[in-house]
Design a protein around this motif. Structure first.
Motif, short mmCIF file in Angstrom:
data_model
loop_
_atom_site.label_atom_id
_atom_site.label_comp_id
_atom_site.label_asym_id
_atom_site.label_seq_id
_atom_site.Cartn_x
_atom_site.Cartn_y
_atom_site.Cartn_z
N ARG A 12 -34.72 -50.80 -58.20
CA ARG A 12 -35.19 -52.17 -58.00
C ARG A 12 -34.09 -53.12 -58.42
O ARG A 12 -33.21 -52.76 -59.22
N PRO A 13 -34.07 -54.34 -57.91
CA PRO A 13 -33.07 -55.31 -58.34
C PRO A 13 -33.26 -55.66 -59.82
O PRO A 13 -34.38 -55.61 -60.33
N PRO A 14 -32.17 -56.02 -60.52
CA PRO A 14 -32.30 -56.41 -61.92
C PRO A 14 -33.33 -57.52 -62.16
O PRO A 14 -34.02 -57.53 -63.18
N SER A 15 -33.44 -58.43 -61.21
CA SER A 15 -34.36 -59.57 -61.37
C SER A 15 -35.82 -59.15 -61.26
O SER A 15 -36.72 -59.97 -61.51
N GLU A 16 -36.09 -57.90 -60.87
CA GLU A 16 -37.47 -57.41 -60.76
C GLU A 16 -37.84 -56.52 -61.95
O GLU A 16 -38.79 -55.73 -61.88
N ALA A 17 -37.13 -56.66 -63.05
CA ALA A 17 -37.37 -55.81 -64.23
C ALA A 17 -38.78 -55.98 -64.78
O ALA A 17 -39.35 -55.03 -65.33
N ASP A 18 -39.35 -57.16 -64.65
CA ASP A 18 -40.68 -57.41 -65.19
C ASP A 18 -41.74 -57.48 -64.10
O ASP A 18 -42.74 -58.19 -64.23
N SER A 19 -41.51 -56.74 -63.02
CA SER A 19 -42.45 -56.73 -61.90
C SER A 19 -43.25 -55.43 -61.87
O SER A 19 -42.83 -54.40 -62.39
N ILE A 20 -44.41 -55.49 -61.24
CA ILE A 20 -45.16 -54.27 -60.90
C ILE A 20 -44.43 -53.61 -59.74
O ILE A 20 -44.23 -54.23 -58.69
N ILE A 21 -43.99 -52.38 -59.91
CA ILE A 21 -43.25 -51.68 -58.86
C ILE A 21 -44.23 -50.80 -58.08
O ILE A 21 -44.73 -49.80 -58.61
N LEU A 22 -44.53 -51.18 -56.85
CA LEU A 22 -45.37 -50.38 -55.97
C LEU A 22 -44.46 -49.64 -54.99
O LEU A 22 -43.74 -50.27 -54.21
N GLN A 23 -44.47 -48.33 -55.03
CA GLN A 23 -43.65 -47.55 -54.10
C GLN A 23 -44.41 -47.39 -52.78
O GLN A 23 -45.43 -46.72 -52.71
N ILE A 24 -43.86 -48.00 -51.75
CA ILE A 24 -44.49 -48.01 -50.43
C ILE A 24 -43.84 -46.98 -49.51
O ILE A 24 -44.50 -46.38 -48.67
N THR A 25 -42.53 -46.81 -49.66
CA THR A 25 -41.79 -45.83 -48.86
C THR A 25 -41.03 -44.91 -49.79
O THR A 25 -40.84 -45.20 -50.97
N ARG A 26 -40.57 -43.79 -49.24
CA ARG A 26 -39.71 -42.86 -49.97
C ARG A 26 -38.32 -42.90 -49.34
O ARG A 26 -38.17 -42.65 -48.14
N GLY A 27 -37.32 -43.22 -50.14
CA GLY A 27 -35.96 -43.19 -49.65
C GLY A 27 -35.56 -44.44 -48.90
O GLY A 27 -36.15 -45.51 -49.05
N CYS A 28 -34.56 -44.31 -48.05
CA CYS A 28 -33.97 -45.42 -47.30
C CYS A 28 -33.95 -45.07 -45.82
O CYS A 28 -33.58 -43.96 -45.45
N SER A 29 -34.31 -46.03 -44.98
CA SER A 29 -34.38 -45.77 -43.55
C SER A 29 -33.00 -45.57 -42.92
O SER A 29 -32.88 -44.98 -41.85
N HIS A 30 -31.95 -46.06 -43.57
CA HIS A 30 -30.58 -45.89 -43.06
C HIS A 30 -29.90 -44.69 -43.72
O HIS A 30 -29.55 -43.72 -43.06
N ASN A 31 -29.71 -44.77 -45.03
CA ASN A 31 -29.24 -43.66 -45.86
C ASN A 31 -27.94 -43.02 -45.36
O ASN A 31 -27.76 -41.81 -45.44
N LYS A 32 -27.01 -43.85 -44.85
CA LYS A 32 -25.73 -43.33 -44.37
C LYS A 32 -24.53 -44.01 -45.02
O LYS A 32 -23.39 -43.65 -44.70
N CYS A 33 -24.77 -44.98 -45.89
CA CYS A 33 -23.66 -45.71 -46.51
C CYS A 33 -22.81 -44.75 -47.34
O CYS A 33 -23.34 -43.93 -48.10
#
Length: 292
Positions: A12-33
Motif C-alpha cells: 500500500r502507499p505510505p499515505s495509506e498507513a492508517d487505512s483499512i486495507i481491503l484486498q480485492i485482487t491478488r497480484g498485479c494485472s500487468h506484472n511485467k515491470c
C-alpha cells in the motif's frame, strides 16, 4: 472470523498507513515491470465477492476508529465497473464514517473507464488513485516494460483529474541507470508538468535480486547511480517540473534526501537545499536506513 482476509504480500502507499486495507485482487494485472519483484510467481485474480463482503462486515464492526479504506492489490481499478460500484456502495452503507477510498490504478485500467464511469466512482467515495508513472522518457518506459506509452500515461492521469479524483503519481529516481539519467529526469519533469497531479512521490530505485533488472545489474548491463548522481537526477527532475499546485515529495524510506515541496511556492527553496546537499553541507540518509 479473526480478522481481514489476506493472500500473499499486501502493499500500500505510505499515505495509506492508517487505512483499512481491503484486498480485492491478488497480484498485479500487468506484472511485467523489470524492477518490480512484489508479485513474481503470483497469478493475477479477482477475489471472491463473498470473502470481500465478510471483510467489510468485519471492518464495520471492529475498525470504526479508521477513517479511510484502501483497496489492494496492485490494480483494483481493473475490476468491472458494476463490481466496483457494488463494492463502493457496500462500503458507504456499512461504514458511513469512511471519508475516502483509495486504490492503485495503472494507465490501462484507468483508460478502460470512461470519464463518466470515473465520476460515478468518485460520487460513491473513490477519492484518490495512485498511478505509477516511473518515468516520462519513452525509451526508459520501453526498457522497464511498463507496457504503456508516455502519451497514454498523460491521458490516464488527466482523466483521473478531470473526474474530480485526487491523483498521486509515483516516479523512480535511478530507473534509467547512468546512461539515460538526465534524459529520464528531464522527461519525467515534463510529464509531471503535463499531468499536473495533486501529489508526486519520487522514490529511489532499490534493485531486487529476483527481478530482471537485478539480473542486469549482476551482468553489468545496468549501472546503478550513486547517491550524488541520484541527487543530480532529483534536482534536474524537480527543475523541469512545473505544477500548478500540489506536493512534490521525496520523503519515502528509499530516498537519501527527504524533501517535501509545496508547488510551486517551495520549489526554489528545495532546489537550493539539493544544491547544499551536493556541496556536502546537508547530511544524507545512511544506506542502512533505506527501505522499500
Amino acid at each position: 472470523m479473526d480478522g481481514l482476509h489476506y493472500e500473499g504480500m499486501i502493499i500500500r502507499p505510505p499515505s495509506e498507513a492508517d487505512s483499512i486495507i481491503l484486498q480485492i485482487t491478488r497480484g498485479c494485472s500487468h506484472n511485467k515491470c523489470t524492477f518490480c519483484g512484489t508479485y513474481k510467481g503470483v497469478r493475477f485474480g479477482i477475489k471472491d465477492e463473498a470473502i470481500v463482503d465478510r471483510d467489510i462486515d468485519y471492518a464495520a464492526k471492529n475498525l470504526q476508529f479508521l477513517r479511510r479504506v484502501f483497496l489492494a492489490d496492485g490494480d483494483a481499478l481493473i475490476l468491472p465497473q458494476e463490481r466496483l460500484v457494488r463494492l463502493l456502495q457496500k462500503i458507504r452503507t456499512r461504514m458511513p464514517w469512511i471519508q475516502r477510498v483509495g486504490l492503485y490504478g495503472n494507465a490501462k485500467s484507468i483508460l478502460r473507464k470512461s470519464l463518466q464511469q470515473l465520476k460515478e466512482l468518485r460520487d460513491l467515495g473513490l477519492g484518490i488513485v495512485y498511478l505509477g508513472v516511473e518515468s516520462g522518457d519513452p525509451q526508459t518506459l520501453r526498457d522497464i516494460r511498463k507496457g504503456v506509452s508516455r502519451e497514454k500515461m498523460v491521458e490516464a492521469g488527466r482523466r483521473v483529474r478531470q473526474a474530480g479524483i485526487k491523483l498521486s503519481v509515483t516516479v523512480l529516481l535511478g530507473i534509467a541507470g547512468r546512461e539515460r539519467s538526465l534524459e529520464h529526469a528531464r522527461a519525467t519533469g515534463s510529464i509531471l508538468s503535463e499531468i499536473d497531479p495533486h501529489y508526486v512521490g519520487a522514490l529511489t530505485l532499490m534493485v531486487l535480486p529476483n527481478t530482471e533488472l537485478g539480473r542486469r545489474v549482476q551482468e553489468g548491463t545496468f549501472e546503478v547511480l550513486d547517491p550524488r548522481e541520484l541527487l543530480v537526477e532529483l534536482r534536474e527532475m524537480l527543475a523541469h517540473t512545473h505544477m500548478s499546485r500540489g506536493l512534490f515529495l521525496s520523503n519515502h524510506a528509499s530516498n537519501y534526501l527527504p524533501i517535501k515541496v509545496k508547488m510551486p511556492t517551495d520549489k526554489e527553496r528545495a532546489l537550493a537545499l539539493i544544491d547544499e546537499a551536493l556541496k556536502g553541507r546537508v547530511r544524507l540518509k545512511p544506506e542502512w536506513m533505506r527501505a522499500l
